[in-house]
Design a protein around this motif. Structure first.
Motif, PDB file in Angstrom:
ATOM      1  N   LEU A  53       0.834  -1.204   0.000  1.00 23.71           N
ATOM      2  CA  LEU A  53       0.000   0.000   0.000  1.00 23.71           C
ATOM      3  C   LEU A  53       0.868   1.253   0.000  1.00 23.71           C
ATOM      4  O   LEU A  53       0.583   2.218  -0.726  1.00 23.71           O
ATOM      5  CB  LEU A  53      -0.920  -0.005   1.221  1.00 23.71           C
ATOM      6  CG  LEU A  53      -1.869   1.184   1.376  1.00 23.71           C
ATOM      7  CD1 LEU A  53      -2.836   1.264   0.196  1.00 23.71           C
ATOM      8  CD2 LEU A  53      -2.649   1.075   2.688  1.00 23.71           C
ATOM      9  N   CYS A  54       1.934   1.241   0.785  1.00 25.03           N
ATOM     10  CA  CYS A  54       2.859   2.381   0.781  1.00 25.03           C
ATOM     11  C   CYS A  54       3.517   2.537  -0.586  1.00 25.03           C
ATOM     12  O   CYS A  54       3.699   3.658  -1.077  1.00 25.03           O
ATOM     13  CB  CYS A  54       3.916   2.199   1.861  1.00 25.03           C
ATOM     14  SG  CYS A  54       3.266   2.250   3.539  1.00 25.03           S
ATOM     15  N   LYS A  55       3.861   1.417  -1.196  1.00 24.31           N
ATOM     16  CA  LYS A  55       4.445   1.458  -2.529  1.00 24.31           C
ATOM     17  C   LYS A  55       3.466   2.077  -3.523  1.00 24.31           C
ATOM     18  O   LYS A  55       3.832   2.967  -4.305  1.00 24.31           O
ATOM     19  CB  LYS A  55       4.820   0.053  -2.977  1.00 24.31           C
ATOM     20  CG  LYS A  55       5.255  -0.032  -4.438  1.00 24.31           C
ATOM     21  CD  LYS A  55       5.544  -1.460  -4.860  1.00 24.31           C
ATOM     22  CE  LYS A  55       5.898  -1.522  -6.346  1.00 24.31           C
ATOM     23  NZ  LYS A  55       6.202  -2.900  -6.784  1.00 24.31           N
ATOM     24  N   GLN A  56       2.220   1.632  -3.495  1.00 27.84           N
ATOM     25  CA  GLN A  56       1.246   2.135  -4.445  1.00 27.84           C
ATOM     26  C   GLN A  56       0.893   3.596  -4.190  1.00 27.84           C
ATOM     27  O   GLN A  56       0.595   4.345  -5.115  1.00 27.84           O
ATOM     28  CB  GLN A  56      -0.018   1.270  -4.403  1.00 27.84           C
ATOM     29  CG  GLN A  56       0.193  -0.138  -4.911  1.00 27.84           C
ATOM     30  CD  GLN A  56       0.645  -0.168  -6.357  1.00 27.84           C
ATOM     31  OE1 GLN A  56       0.247   0.657  -7.157  1.00 27.84           O
ATOM     32  NE2 GLN A  56       1.488  -1.130  -6.695  1.00 27.84           N
ATOM     33  N   LEU A  57       0.916   3.992  -2.921  1.00 26.30           N
ATOM     34  CA  LEU A  57       0.706   5.407  -2.623  1.00 26.30           C
ATOM     35  C   LEU A  57       1.808   6.249  -3.244  1.00 26.30           C
ATOM     36  O   LEU A  57       1.551   7.315  -3.824  1.00 26.30           O
ATOM     37  CB  LEU A  57       0.667   5.623  -1.104  1.00 26.30           C
ATOM     38  CG  LEU A  57       0.418   7.059  -0.628  1.00 26.30           C
ATOM     39  CD1 LEU A  57      -0.928   7.562  -1.127  1.00 26.30           C
ATOM     40  CD2 LEU A  57       0.493   7.139   0.895  1.00 26.30           C
ATOM     41  N   ALA A  58       3.036   5.755  -3.178  1.00 23.28           N
ATOM     42  CA  ALA A  58       4.156   6.456  -3.813  1.00 23.28           C
ATOM     43  C   ALA A  58       3.992   6.479  -5.327  1.00 23.28           C
ATOM     44  O   ALA A  58       4.301   7.482  -5.987  1.00 23.28           O
ATOM     45  CB  ALA A  58       5.473   5.787  -3.433  1.00 23.28           C
ATOM     46  N   LEU A  59       3.492   5.369  -5.893  1.00 25.23           N
ATOM     47  CA  LEU A  59       3.286   5.315  -7.335  1.00 25.23           C
ATOM     48  C   LEU A  59       2.110   6.175  -7.776  1.00 25.23           C
ATOM     49  O   LEU A  59       2.001   6.519  -8.958  1.00 25.23           O
ATOM     50  CB  LEU A  59       3.063   3.862  -7.775  1.00 25.23           C
ATOM     51  CG  LEU A  59       4.250   2.925  -7.588  1.00 25.23           C
ATOM     52  CD1 LEU A  59       3.909   1.529  -8.072  1.00 25.23           C
ATOM     53  CD2 LEU A  59       5.481   3.454  -8.310  1.00 25.23           C
ATOM     54  N   ALA A  60       1.212   6.499  -6.846  1.00 25.06           N
ATOM     55  CA  ALA A  60       0.118   7.409  -7.165  1.00 25.06           C
ATOM     56  C   ALA A  60       0.577   8.857  -7.106  1.00 25.06           C
ATOM     57  O   ALA A  60       0.274   9.666  -7.993  1.00 25.06           O
ATOM     58  CB  ALA A  60      -1.052   7.185  -6.201  1.00 25.06           C
ATOM     59  N   VAL A  61       1.335   9.199  -6.070  1.00 21.94           N
ATOM     60  CA  VAL A  61       1.808  10.571  -5.911  1.00 21.94           C
ATOM     61  C   VAL A  61       2.954  10.862  -6.886  1.00 21.94           C
ATOM     62  O   VAL A  61       3.056  11.966  -7.427  1.00 21.94           O
ATOM     63  CB  VAL A  61       2.260  10.812  -4.459  1.00 21.94           C
ATOM     64  CG1 VAL A  61       2.814  12.221  -4.280  1.00 21.94           C
ATOM     65  CG2 VAL A  61       1.095  10.584  -3.502  1.00 21.94           C
ATOM     66  N   GLY A  62       3.789   9.852  -7.117  1.00 26.79           N
ATOM     67  CA  GLY A  62       4.958  10.050  -7.974  1.00 26.79           C
ATOM     68  C   GLY A  62       4.634  10.565  -9.360  1.00 26.79           C
ATOM     69  O   GLY A  62       5.183  11.592  -9.785  1.00 26.79           O
ATOM     70  N   PRO A  63       3.731   9.897 -10.122  1.00 24.74           N
ATOM     71  CA  PRO A  63       3.402  10.415 -11.458  1.00 24.74           C
ATOM     72  C   PRO A  63       2.721  11.767 -11.420  1.00 24.74           C
ATOM     73  O   PRO A  63       2.958  12.613 -12.279  1.00 24.74           O
ATOM     74  CB  PRO A  63       2.458   9.345 -12.018  1.00 24.74           C
ATOM     75  CG  PRO A  63       2.805   8.111 -11.265  1.00 24.74           C
ATOM     76  CD  PRO A  63       3.157   8.572  -9.890  1.00 24.74           C
ATOM     77  N   ALA A  64       1.853  11.986 -10.416  1.00 25.43           N
ATOM     78  CA  ALA A  64       1.142  13.265 -10.335  1.00 25.43           C
ATOM     79  C   ALA A  64       2.117  14.418 -10.114  1.00 25.43           C
ATOM     80  O   ALA A  64       1.918  15.523 -10.635  1.00 25.43           O
ATOM     81  CB  ALA A  64       0.102  13.221  -9.220  1.00 25.43           C
ATOM     82  N   VAL A  65       3.180  14.168  -9.348  1.00 25.98           N
ATOM     83  CA  VAL A  65       4.183  15.205  -9.089  1.00 25.98           C
ATOM     84  C   VAL A  65       5.254  15.211 -10.177  1.00 25.98           C
ATOM     85  O   VAL A  65       5.606  16.260 -10.730  1.00 25.98           O
ATOM     86  CB  VAL A  65       4.829  14.994  -7.706  1.00 25.98           C
ATOM     87  CG1 VAL A  65       5.982  15.975  -7.487  1.00 25.98           C
ATOM     88  CG2 VAL A  65       3.786  15.145  -6.605  1.00 25.98           C
ATOM     89  N   GLY A  66       5.769  14.024 -10.495  1.00 23.54           N
ATOM     90  CA  GLY A  66       6.895  13.940 -11.404  1.00 23.54           C
ATOM     91  C   GLY A  66       6.555  14.183 -12.859  1.00 23.54           C
ATOM     92  O   GLY A  66       7.373  14.752 -13.600  1.00 23.54           O
ATOM     93  N   GLY A  67       5.355  13.778 -13.306  1.00 20.08           N
ATOM     94  CA  GLY A  67       4.992  13.947 -14.705  1.00 20.08           C
ATOM     95  C   GLY A  67       5.044  15.393 -15.165  1.00 20.08           C
ATOM     96  O   GLY A  67       5.802  15.731 -16.079  1.00 20.08           O
ATOM     97  N   PRO A  68       4.254  16.280 -14.537  1.00 19.97           N
ATOM     98  CA  PRO A  68       4.301  17.690 -14.934  1.00 19.97           C
ATOM     99  C   PRO A  68       5.668  18.337 -14.702  1.00 19.97           C
ATOM    100  O   PRO A  68       6.132  19.127 -15.529  1.00 19.97           O
ATOM    101  CB  PRO A  68       3.232  18.343 -14.053  1.00 19.97           C
ATOM    102  CG  PRO A  68       2.298  17.233 -13.693  1.00 19.97           C
ATOM    103  CD  PRO A  68       3.172  16.029 -13.569  1.00 19.97           C
TER     104      PRO A  68
END
Length: 431
Positions: free
Chosen positions: A352-367
């Motif tokens: 769950l912690c991993k997936q939370l990071a994968l959810a926040v990561g693209p939202a922050v890192g993509g733009p």
């Protein structure tokens, strides 16, 4: 359980092979091929990971009550359906919903596979089993990415549809292979459960009261945010926008990542088995910080295109070195901290912690990767250094055997709960 373990590893590797066909190209597929824009691509990638936030809180208890095998079979079928749907999605709504289904299925597969590995191995073989799983998964992921790079054509959506269909078939193959595995029966109730994990909600309370596990989950979030959460979005966007590399080169970079893992995994395993786990993780933070600096040169160094491409490929390669150091340390540590009756819940909590990071990561890192090139690199250099600091702090919370299992003659998997039976009573009292 040798045959069962081999089948689990085979199915895991084949599913990773399917993922490799789409993982490096998700951003390009949504933003450019389907012409839905960078913002939509970031949302789709975030939804792909956020779907796990809805299913993982229930996954661990289902695994511990029903067993990991039926959970894995259902998850593989759901992931296959999501892959097919995403491959034919041309509208924003369809792409988002398909990503949610695919993300939910793949998220559940992770703790189910991890729990199956725990059930099929003993304390002396578990570290190497997780290292082998990581090795095979990345081998499959890299080969899939390399083959997919030869198929992709940004002017032809049908080429990407083919990639998603191949991915769907590989998920189904995983489910079929898993259906042939015979798992050992584990009692639902155990002394640890009676003492610290009541059947009605006590499991979550026990986990949250376990400070070492909570700190490990925080560390896991930063690890996945600073690395895996950027592979599919920010780093891909930064490479194509800032460094100007071709989309097909992303497949080559991912292959370089895999090549380092293939070459270094078992050499690294021999080194880290005799060292403190938290010190190994701290070293990974330093390696990744340097990798982000090299990526900064690729996009901000104003060198030739050849140098920029080489720097981006080197960045992925250095990430691979760090990953090969993490595979025999982090996942076995989760298993070592878990009571026997809560292995599924501990694995699910970490996932769950991993997936939370994968959810926040693209939202922050993509733009950021697409437009704020300098701040993007600085941000993730700092996050990588944070990994080092958090790992050293976690080391103060673990027992010597938890941090360095080689100190024990016969390491116990449940080192956080009880003293091994082989330890004489006076020694146990001294501890």
């Amino acid at each position: 359980m040798g045959a069962a373990l081999r089948r689990i590893q085979l199915g895991s590797a084949l599913s990773a092979f399917g993922l490799g066909f789409t993982v490096p190209y998700l951003y390009v597929y949504v933003a450019q091929v389907r012409d839905l824009g960078a913002g939509t691509a970031g949302i789709v990638l975030a939804v792909f990971a956020m779907a796990a936030l809805a299913v993982l809180p229930f996954t661990g208890r289902a695994i511990d009550r029903r067993g990991p095998l039926p959970v894995l079979i259902v998850a593989s079928a759901v992931a296959s359906l999501g892959a097919v749907a995403l491959g034919v999605s041309s509208q924003v709504t369809a792409a988002v919903l398909s990503a949610a289904v695919l993300g939910a299925g793949t998220a559940v597969m992770q703790p189910a596979l991890a729990t199956m590995l725990v059930r099929c191995t003993g304390p002396a073989t578990r570290t190497r089993a997780f290292a082998m799983q990581f090795f095979l998964q990345n081998l499959g992921l890299g080969i899939g990415g390399l083959v997919g790079g030869q198929i992709v054509d940004t002017s032809s959506p049908a080429s990407f549809t083919l990639l998603f269909l191949i991915e769907a078939v590989m998920f189904l193959v995983l489910g079929v292979i898993a259906a042939t595995v015979r798992m050992p029966r584990i009692p639902v109730a155990s002394p640890e459960a009676a003492a610290g994990a009541p059947a009605a909600g006590g499991g979550l309370r026990a986990l949250l009261s376990h400070r070492a596990m909570v700190q490990l989950c925080v560390l896991g979030f930063v690890l996945f945010f600073a690395c895996y959460g950027q592979f599919e979005s920010g780093l891909a966007a930064y490479g194509t926008e800032a460094a100007g590399i071709e989309p097909s080169t992303l497949g080559v970079a991912l292959a370089a990542n895999t090549a380092v893992i293939v070459v270094a995994q078992f050499v690294v395993l021999r080194l880290v088995e005799r060292r403190r786990r938290t010190r190994v993780i701290a070293a990974v933070g330093l390696i990744w910080a340097f990798a982000w600096i090299v990526a900064g040169y690729a996009g901000l160094g104003h060198g030739s295109q050849t140098m920029a491409t080489a720097a981006m490929i080197s960045t992925y390669a250095m990430f691979g070195l760090g990953e090969s150091m993490l595979s025999p340390t982090v996942a076995p540590l989760v298993a070592d901290l878990a009571p026997e009756s809560m292995v599924g819940q501990y694995n699910s909590a970490f996932a769950l912690c991993k997936q939370l990071a994968l959810a926040v990561g693209p939202a922050v890192g993509g733009p950021m990767g697409a437009s704020l090139h300098g701040p993007y690199i600085v941000t993730f250099v700092l996050f990588s250094l944070g990994i080092t600091a958090l790992a050293l702090r976690l080391g103060r919370r673990l027992t010597p055997v938890q941090d360095q299992p080689s100190l024990a003659h016969v390491p116990s998997r449940v080192v956080a709960v009880s003293v091994p039976e082989s330890v004489p009573e006076p020694v146990a009292a001294a501890r």
